[in-house]
Design a protein around this motif. Structure first.
Motif, short mmCIF file in Angstrom:
data_model
loop_
_atom_site.label_atom_id
_atom_site.label_comp_id
_atom_site.label_asym_id
_atom_site.label_seq_id
_atom_site.Cartn_x
_atom_site.Cartn_y
_atom_site.Cartn_z
N MET A 35 0.86 -1.12 -0.14
CA MET A 35 0.15 -0.07 -0.17
C MET A 35 0.65 1.40 -0.13
O MET A 35 0.40 2.32 -0.58
N VAL A 36 2.10 1.17 0.76
CA VAL A 36 3.11 2.49 0.61
C VAL A 36 3.40 2.49 -0.72
O VAL A 36 3.61 3.65 -1.22
N VAL A 37 3.95 1.50 -1.37
CA VAL A 37 4.41 1.74 -2.59
C VAL A 37 3.40 2.09 -3.65
O VAL A 37 3.64 3.12 -4.69
N GLU A 38 2.12 1.66 -3.63
CA GLU A 38 1.17 2.00 -4.37
C GLU A 38 0.74 3.53 -4.41
O GLU A 38 0.66 4.39 -5.29
N THR A 39 0.61 4.16 -3.10
CA THR A 39 0.43 5.53 -2.75
C THR A 39 1.75 6.23 -3.22
O THR A 39 1.21 7.17 -3.84
N TYR A 40 2.93 5.80 -3.04
CA TYR A 40 3.89 6.46 -3.77
C TYR A 40 3.92 6.65 -5.10
O TYR A 40 3.94 7.69 -5.48
N GLN A 41 3.56 5.97 -5.92
CA GLN A 41 3.50 5.76 -7.18
C GLN A 41 2.29 6.81 -7.58
O GLN A 41 2.37 7.33 -8.78
N GLN A 42 1.52 6.96 -6.84
CA GLN A 42 0.12 7.78 -7.30
C GLN A 42 0.45 9.20 -7.09
O GLN A 42 -0.32 10.06 -7.53
N LEU A 43 1.86 9.50 -6.29
CA LEU A 43 1.93 10.91 -6.18
C LEU A 43 2.63 11.61 -7.26
O LEU A 43 3.35 10.94 -7.90
N ASP A 44 2.49 12.92 -7.62
CA ASP A 44 3.34 13.56 -8.48
C ASP A 44 4.93 13.65 -8.02
O ASP A 44 5.19 13.43 -6.76
N TYR A 45 5.56 13.88 -8.92
CA TYR A 45 7.29 13.99 -8.57
C TYR A 45 7.53 14.84 -7.42
O TYR A 45 8.32 14.26 -6.71
N GLU A 46 6.85 15.90 -7.65
CA GLU A 46 7.32 16.80 -6.09
C GLU A 46 7.13 16.33 -4.80
O GLU A 46 7.72 16.42 -3.94
N ARG A 47 5.69 15.38 -4.73
CA ARG A 47 5.47 14.96 -3.54
C ARG A 47 5.98 13.74 -3.18
O ARG A 47 6.49 13.45 -2.10
N GLN A 48 6.69 12.98 -4.18
CA GLN A 48 7.46 11.64 -4.11
C GLN A 48 8.79 12.21 -3.23
O GLN A 48 9.15 11.66 -2.64
N LYS A 49 9.41 13.26 -4.10
CA LYS A 49 10.70 13.91 -3.27
C LYS A 49 10.45 14.10 -2.04
O LYS A 49 11.05 13.99 -1.32
N ARG A 50 9.29 14.91 -1.70
CA ARG A 50 8.98 15.32 -0.20
C ARG A 50 9.08 14.13 0.57
O ARG A 50 9.39 14.16 1.63
#
Length: 62
Positions: A35-50
């Motif tokens: 679920m963590v990986v799935e959520t990460y993949q749904q984020l835009d690039y800037e939020r992934q970096k954050r």
């Protein structure tokens, strides 16, 4: 070309010997980690970096 069952199922290429560290993880999507990986993949690039920055900060506080 020979393909192992691991390579076929995971999509990862296994090179080297069994004692070599594996750089690939395989886990079920219905687990907390999945679920963590799935959520990460749904984020835009800037939020992934954050999120990655936040995780680094959490590691430092251990």
């Amino acid at each position: 070309m020979d393909i192992s069952p691991y390579e076929l199922l995971s999509g990862a290429e296994h090179i080297g010997t069994r004692s070599r560290d594996n750089q690939t993880y395989v886990f079920a999507k219905d687990t907390e980690l999945g679920m963590v990986v799935e959520t990460y993949q749904q984020l835009d690039y800037e939020r992934q970096k954050r999120l990655l920055g936040y995780m680094d900060a959490l590691k430092m506080n251990n």
